[in-house]
Design a protein around this motif. Structure first.
Motif, mmCIF file in Angstrom:
data_model
loop_
_atom_site.group_PDB
_atom_site.id
_atom_site.type_symbol
_atom_site.label_atom_id
_atom_site.label_comp_id
_atom_site.label_asym_id
_atom_site.label_seq_id
_atom_site.Cartn_x
_atom_site.Cartn_y
_atom_site.Cartn_z
ATOM 1 N N SER A 59 110.381 41.220 95.734
ATOM 2 C CA SER A 59 111.300 40.150 95.333
ATOM 3 C C SER A 59 112.696 40.751 95.328
ATOM 4 C CB SER A 59 110.937 39.608 93.937
ATOM 5 O OG SER A 59 110.981 40.641 92.968
ATOM 6 N N GLY A 60 113.699 39.945 95.049
ATOM 7 C CA GLY A 60 115.061 40.452 95.012
ATOM 8 C C GLY A 60 115.277 41.448 93.883
ATOM 9 N N ALA A 61 116.258 42.331 94.056
ATOM 10 C CA ALA A 61 116.619 43.327 93.042
ATOM 11 C C ALA A 61 115.425 44.167 92.610
ATOM 12 C CB ALA A 61 117.247 42.635 91.822
ATOM 13 N N SER A 62 114.614 44.583 93.595
ATOM 14 C CA SER A 62 113.416 45.361 93.288
ATOM 15 C C SER A 62 113.619 46.849 93.480
ATOM 16 C CB SER A 62 112.262 44.893 94.180
ATOM 17 O OG SER A 62 112.548 45.154 95.545
ATOM 18 N N VAL A 189 103.829 53.232 111.293
ATOM 19 C CA VAL A 189 104.900 53.094 110.299
ATOM 20 C C VAL A 189 104.291 52.865 108.922
ATOM 21 C CG1 VAL A 189 106.926 51.762 109.608
ATOM 22 C CG2 VAL A 189 106.461 52.154 112.038
ATOM 23 N N GLY A 190 104.628 53.716 107.971
ATOM 24 C CA GLY A 190 104.147 53.543 106.606
ATOM 25 C C GLY A 190 104.857 52.392 105.913
ATOM 26 N N LEU A 191 104.134 51.698 105.052
ATOM 27 C CA LEU A 191 104.695 50.542 104.351
ATOM 28 C C LEU A 191 104.828 50.829 102.869
ATOM 29 C CD1 LEU A 191 105.622 47.592 104.174
ATOM 30 C CD2 LEU A 191 103.205 46.919 104.054
ATOM 31 N N VAL A 192 106.034 50.600 102.342
ATOM 32 C CA VAL A 192 106.312 50.736 100.909
ATOM 33 C C VAL A 192 106.785 49.381 100.407
ATOM 34 C CG1 VAL A 192 107.746 51.859 99.167
ATOM 35 C CG2 VAL A 192 106.943 53.163 101.151
ATOM 36 N N ILE A 193 106.169 48.886 99.341
ATOM 37 C CA ILE A 193 106.564 47.613 98.743
ATOM 38 C C ILE A 193 107.088 47.884 97.339
ATOM 39 C CG2 ILE A 193 105.813 45.299 98.058
ATOM 40 C CD1 ILE A 193 103.540 45.559 100.091
ATOM 41 N N THR A 194 108.357 47.574 97.116
ATOM 42 C CA THR A 194 108.955 47.834 95.819
ATOM 43 C C THR A 194 108.901 46.582 94.941
ATOM 44 O OG1 THR A 194 111.165 47.249 96.650
ATOM 45 C CG2 THR A 194 110.522 49.567 96.754
ATOM 46 N N VAL A 195 108.720 46.814 93.667
ATOM 47 C CA VAL A 195 108.689 45.706 92.707
ATOM 48 C C VAL A 195 109.280 46.203 91.394
ATOM 49 C CG1 VAL A 195 106.304 46.283 92.050
ATOM 50 C CG2 VAL A 195 107.211 44.014 91.536
ATOM 51 N N ALA A 196 110.141 45.405 90.806
ATOM 52 C CA ALA A 196 110.715 45.764 89.510
ATOM 53 C C ALA A 196 109.630 45.710 88.441
ATOM 54 C CB ALA A 196 111.858 44.811 89.159
ATOM 55 N N ALA A 197 109.711 46.637 87.497
ATOM 56 C CA ALA A 197 108.707 46.715 86.437
ATOM 57 C C ALA A 197 108.958 45.635 85.390
ATOM 58 C CB ALA A 197 108.722 48.107 85.808
ATOM 59 N N ASN A 203 104.198 39.137 88.871
ATOM 60 C CA ASN A 203 103.508 37.879 89.192
ATOM 61 C C ASN A 203 103.800 37.423 90.622
ATOM 62 O OD1 ASN A 203 102.391 37.723 86.646
ATOM 63 N ND2 ASN A 203 103.997 36.414 85.819
ATOM 64 N N ARG A 204 104.975 37.777 91.154
ATOM 65 C CA ARG A 204 105.314 37.387 92.526
ATOM 66 C C ARG A 204 104.779 38.365 93.565
ATOM 67 N NH1 ARG A 204 110.301 36.179 89.976
ATOM 68 N NH2 ARG A 204 111.322 38.029 90.857
ATOM 69 N N LEU A 205 104.250 39.492 93.107
ATOM 70 C CA LEU A 205 103.782 40.509 94.045
ATOM 71 C C LEU A 205 102.462 40.127 94.706
ATOM 72 C CD1 LEU A 205 104.038 43.278 95.343
ATOM 73 C CD2 LEU A 205 102.972 44.272 93.307
ATOM 74 N N GLN A 206 101.523 39.584 93.931
ATOM 75 C CA GLN A 206 100.214 39.278 94.512
ATOM 76 C C GLN A 206 100.297 38.256 95.654
ATOM 77 O OE1 GLN A 206 97.090 38.846 91.701
ATOM 78 N NE2 GLN A 206 95.529 38.414 93.235
#
Length: 290
Positions: A59-62, A189-197, A203-206
């Protein structure tokens, strides 16, 4: 003189045609000519070296930009100069990765200008257009203009590989970015998914993981690393166990990046001003991608 076809028929005249067709049949998956990467336990890719990496925000600002910069710096430091990372601004409109990362020299040009040079596959061409960090990482900034005709992030990755450089792509949010799609389809290419704690970001990650699973197969999600960025002190403690319990089996690893006052200031980031705990977290992320 007897040719190979005659020898095959002589060995088994009744079965000559089937033997000929067997010789012409492509080798099975896993043969030396098969380009599919090796997979280890639970279907995970086994990588002999640090892969190019795509960093996407759940999501934004992650914290996608800071994570891309931290990962690139970790690769440069861990290799003691043998790996030359380049952070690429892969956002649709141009992000702030150059402003955050270039603590030594600002970019003198843009990603688009570099792609328009006579030889984008040379290290000197990259160096002439990019900014630089104190760890030696190069940063290619982009403007809101589209990439030159017939260029994509895949061609950018190939140019960097030809130049002997390691691409780290900061694509920001969302994971559905059409610009990032070609890299998502590349298993190298490796994939990294960032999410703010934060609970709302978790809830938006799943749904984001489900979209990736439906559009790019289970292996893309299975080889992804989730990075939890702690932007408020103590925030990660309330969500990290939840993420590992409910989403950890979907992905390769879950790596928390602790709160760091140097990151929180919003200014240029210097690797040596990060806390030891933060630097160790980026090194852990680097190891998780292998």
């Amino acid at each position: 003189m007897v040719d190979i076809d005659d020898r095959l028929r002589a060995a088994d005249p009744a079965d000559g045609n089937s033997r000929e067709s067997e010789l012409n049949r492509p080798g099975p998956a896993g043969s030396p000519t098969d380009g599919v990467p090796l997979r280890g336990g639970r279907g995970r890719l086994v990588r002999a070296a640090v892969p190019a990496a795509l960093v996407l925000g759940g999501s934004g600002a992650s914290g996608a930009s800071t994570t891309a910069l931290g990962l690139a710096a970790a690769a440069a430091v861990d290799s003691e100069g043998d790996v030359w990372p380049v952070v690429v601004d892969a956002t649709l409109g141009g992000g702030d990765v150059a402003l955050r990362g270039c603590d030594t020299a600002a970019p003198v040009s843009s990603l688009q200008k570099w792609l328009g040079t006579a030889d984008p596959g040379s290290a000197s061409s990259v160096g002439a257009c990019s900014g630089q960090t104190s760890t030696g990482v190069r940063v290619l900034a982009r403007t809101p203009d589209p990439l030159p005709r017939r260029e994509s992030l895949i061609s950018v990755a190939r140019h960097l590989e030809t130049a002997g450089l390691l691409g780290v792509f900061d694509a920001g949010a969302p994971v559905t970015s059409r610009l990032a799609a070609p890299l998502l389809s590349d298993p190298r290419v490796g994939l990294v998914i960032t999410v703010a704690a934060r609970p709302d970001a978790i809830n938006r990650l799943q749904p984001a993981l489900a979209w990736l699973d439906e559009n790019f197969s289970e292996f893309v999600v299975g080889d992804a690393v989730i990075v939890l960025t702690e932007q408020v002190p103590g925030a990660a403690a309330t969500v990290i166990d939840h993420v590992r319990t409910h989403l950890g089996s979907w992905v390769r690893a879950v790596v928390p990046i602790p709160f760091d006052l140097h990151l929180a200031t919003g200014g240029p980031i210097s690797w040596h001003r990060l806390t030891a705990e933060t630097r160790d977290a980026y090194l852990t992320l680097l190891g998780a991608l292998r």
